[in-house]
Write a protein that holds these residues in place. Sequence first.
Motif, PDB file in Angstrom:
ATOM      1  N   SER A 223       4.756  11.612   2.035  1.00  0.00           N
ATOM      2  CA  SER A 223       4.598  10.154   2.025  1.00  0.00           C
ATOM      3  C   SER A 223       4.891   9.589   3.405  1.00  0.00           C
ATOM      4  O   SER A 223       5.535  10.224   4.233  1.00  0.00           O
ATOM      5  CB  SER A 223       5.529   9.519   0.989  1.00  0.00           C
ATOM      6  OG  SER A 223       6.872   9.768   1.315  1.00  0.00           O
TER       7      SER A 223
ATOM      8  N   SER B  41      -2.754  14.726  -6.561  1.00  0.00           N
ATOM      9  CA  SER B  41      -3.018  13.286  -6.616  1.00  0.00           C
ATOM     10  C   SER B  41      -2.692  12.698  -5.248  1.00  0.00           C
ATOM     11  O   SER B  41      -1.992  13.307  -4.450  1.00  0.00           O
ATOM     12  CB  SER B  41      -2.166  12.613  -7.694  1.00  0.00           C
ATOM     13  OG  SER B  41      -0.801  12.719  -7.371  1.00  0.00           O
ATOM     14  N   GLY B  42      -3.211  11.512  -5.000  1.00  0.00           N
ATOM     15  CA  GLY B  42      -2.887  10.897  -3.731  1.00  0.00           C
ATOM     16  C   GLY B  42      -3.597   9.597  -3.471  1.00  0.00           C
ATOM     17  O   GLY B  42      -4.680   9.340  -3.980  1.00  0.00           O
ATOM     18  N   GLU B  43      -2.922   8.774  -2.680  1.00  0.00           N
ATOM     19  CA  GLU B  43      -3.479   7.542  -2.162  1.00  0.00           C
ATOM     20  C   GLU B  43      -2.980   7.440  -0.735  1.00  0.00           C
ATOM     21  O   GLU B  43      -1.766   7.415  -0.492  1.00  0.00           O
ATOM     22  CB  GLU B  43      -3.022   6.340  -2.978  1.00  0.00           C
ATOM     23  CG  GLU B  43      -3.658   5.048  -2.526  1.00  0.00           C
ATOM     24  CD  GLU B  43      -3.215   3.861  -3.344  1.00  0.00           C
ATOM     25  OE1 GLU B  43      -3.284   2.749  -2.795  1.00  0.00           O
ATOM     26  OE2 GLU B  43      -2.786   4.043  -4.491  1.00  0.00           O
ATOM     27  N   TRP B  44      -3.893   7.419   0.221  1.00  0.00           N
ATOM     28  CA  TRP B  44      -3.521   7.508   1.623  1.00  0.00           C
ATOM     29  C   TRP B  44      -4.584   6.798   2.431  1.00  0.00           C
ATOM     30  O   TRP B  44      -5.723   7.245   2.482  1.00  0.00           O
ATOM     31  CB  TRP B  44      -3.440   8.981   2.009  1.00  0.00           C
ATOM     32  CG  TRP B  44      -2.781   9.295   3.302  1.00  0.00           C
ATOM     33  CD1 TRP B  44      -3.369   9.298   4.531  1.00  0.00           C
ATOM     34  CD2 TRP B  44      -1.429   9.681   3.523  1.00  0.00           C
ATOM     35  NE1 TRP B  44      -2.470   9.667   5.490  1.00  0.00           N
ATOM     36  CE2 TRP B  44      -1.257   9.912   4.892  1.00  0.00           C
ATOM     37  CE3 TRP B  44      -0.333   9.862   2.685  1.00  0.00           C
ATOM     38  CZ2 TRP B  44      -0.065  10.314   5.449  1.00  0.00           C
ATOM     39  CZ3 TRP B  44       0.859  10.256   3.232  1.00  0.00           C
ATOM     40  CH2 TRP B  44       0.995  10.480   4.603  1.00  0.00           C
ATOM     41  N   LYS B  45      -4.256   5.715   3.047  1.00  0.00           N
ATOM     42  CA  LYS B  45      -5.207   4.918   3.825  1.00  0.00           C
ATOM     43  C   LYS B  45      -4.876   5.032   5.303  1.00  0.00           C
ATOM     44  O   LYS B  45      -3.998   4.343   5.798  1.00  0.00           O
ATOM     45  CB  LYS B  45      -5.157   3.445   3.414  1.00  0.00           C
ATOM     46  CG  LYS B  45      -5.329   3.198   1.944  1.00  0.00           C
ATOM     47  CD  LYS B  45      -6.738   3.463   1.504  1.00  0.00           C
ATOM     48  CE  LYS B  45      -6.861   3.103   0.028  1.00  0.00           C
ATOM     49  NZ  LYS B  45      -8.005   3.696  -0.593  1.00  0.00           N
TER      50      LYS B  45
ATOM     51  N   ARG C 127     -11.021  12.158   0.272  1.00  0.00           N
ATOM     52  CA  ARG C 127     -11.365  12.210  -1.157  1.00  0.00           C
ATOM     53  C   ARG C 127     -10.349  13.038  -1.943  1.00  0.00           C
ATOM     54  O   ARG C 127      -9.327  12.528  -2.326  1.00  0.00           O
ATOM     55  CB  ARG C 127     -12.794  12.697  -1.340  1.00  0.00           C
ATOM     56  CG  ARG C 127     -13.789  11.755  -0.727  1.00  0.00           C
ATOM     57  CD  ARG C 127     -15.207  12.157  -0.990  1.00  0.00           C
ATOM     58  NE  ARG C 127     -16.064  11.239  -0.278  1.00  0.00           N
ATOM     59  CZ  ARG C 127     -17.022  11.596   0.515  1.00  0.00           C
ATOM     60  NH1 ARG C 127     -17.308  12.868   0.681  1.00  0.00           N
ATOM     61  NH2 ARG C 127     -17.746  10.686   1.133  1.00  0.00           N
ATOM     62  N   THR C 128     -10.627  14.315  -2.205  1.00  0.00           N
ATOM     63  CA  THR C 128      -9.723  15.137  -3.017  1.00  0.00           C
ATOM     64  C   THR C 128      -8.987  16.189  -2.202  1.00  0.00           C
ATOM     65  O   THR C 128      -8.443  17.132  -2.761  1.00  0.00           O
ATOM     66  CB  THR C 128     -10.503  15.838  -4.149  1.00  0.00           C
ATOM     67  OG1 THR C 128     -11.494  16.695  -3.553  1.00  0.00           O
ATOM     68  CG2 THR C 128     -11.173  14.832  -5.065  1.00  0.00           C
TER      69      THR C 128
ATOM     70  N   MET D 175       0.832  -1.168   0.000  1.00  0.00           N
ATOM     71  CA  MET D 175       0.000   0.000   0.000  1.00  0.00           C
ATOM     72  C   MET D 175       0.886   1.244   0.000  1.00  0.00           C
ATOM     73  O   MET D 175       1.834   1.356   0.755  1.00  0.00           O
ATOM     74  CB  MET D 175      -0.883   0.003   1.247  1.00  0.00           C
ATOM     75  CG  MET D 175      -1.753   1.211   1.328  1.00  0.00           C
ATOM     76  SD  MET D 175      -2.646   1.444   2.885  1.00  0.00           S
ATOM     77  CE  MET D 175      -2.948  -0.159   3.479  1.00  0.00           C
ATOM     78  N   THR D 176       0.567   2.161  -0.889  1.00  0.00           N
ATOM     79  CA  THR D 176       1.321   3.393  -0.997  1.00  0.00           C
ATOM     80  C   THR D 176       0.598   4.499  -0.250  1.00  0.00           C
ATOM     81  O   THR D 176      -0.606   4.665  -0.405  1.00  0.00           O
ATOM     82  CB  THR D 176       1.470   3.808  -2.477  1.00  0.00           C
ATOM     83  OG1 THR D 176       2.079   2.745  -3.174  1.00  0.00           O
ATOM     84  CG2 THR D 176       2.283   5.056  -2.614  1.00  0.00           C
ATOM     85  N   ASN D 177       1.305   5.239   0.550  1.00  0.00           N
ATOM     86  CA  ASN D 177       0.761   6.418   1.214  1.00  0.00           C
ATOM     87  C   ASN D 177       1.520   7.621   0.684  1.00  0.00           C
ATOM     88  O   ASN D 177       2.599   7.949   1.173  1.00  0.00           O
ATOM     89  CB  ASN D 177       0.898   6.302   2.731  1.00  0.00           C
ATOM     90  CG  ASN D 177      -0.023   5.248   3.288  1.00  0.00           C
ATOM     91  OD1 ASN D 177      -1.227   5.325   3.098  1.00  0.00           O
ATOM     92  ND2 ASN D 177       0.534   4.261   3.943  1.00  0.00           N
TER      93      ASN D 177
END
Length: 125
Positions: A96, A66-70, A48-49, A1-3
């Motif tokens: 990150s 942009s982003g991916e963060w869980k 979300r954004t 998983m990428t943060n």
Amino acid sequence: MTNLITLKTKDFLDAIGRLKKPDNPFEKKSKKRTKIINVQECYVSLNRTEAVFSTELVRVRCPIISGEWKGYAIANLASFLIFLKVKPAGKEINISYANGKLTMDTLSVVAKFSDLPLWEAGVDR
């Protein structure tokens, strides 16, 4: 998983600037205020954004590229405020989290990471 979150540097600096406690004209200036900032935590999450930067008193939203963060990262507020004095060089900044380190531009600091609570993620039970 990428943060990983990518933001415009200007938006990031505006958001971080609003995290500082506002000056009270009736309060005496003291070194205690500096000590409070040095121990205060800042939380980073993604909604979300928007990136969300929070302290005990303030929550600031910032649009992302942009982003991916869980989840959310927890780091010292002072490590964010340093960017108000030493501004990043580029037009974009990457934030990150990996292996216990929160990296903002070229600065890495020790941080904790936790799953996002359901109320923050907008999930109904």
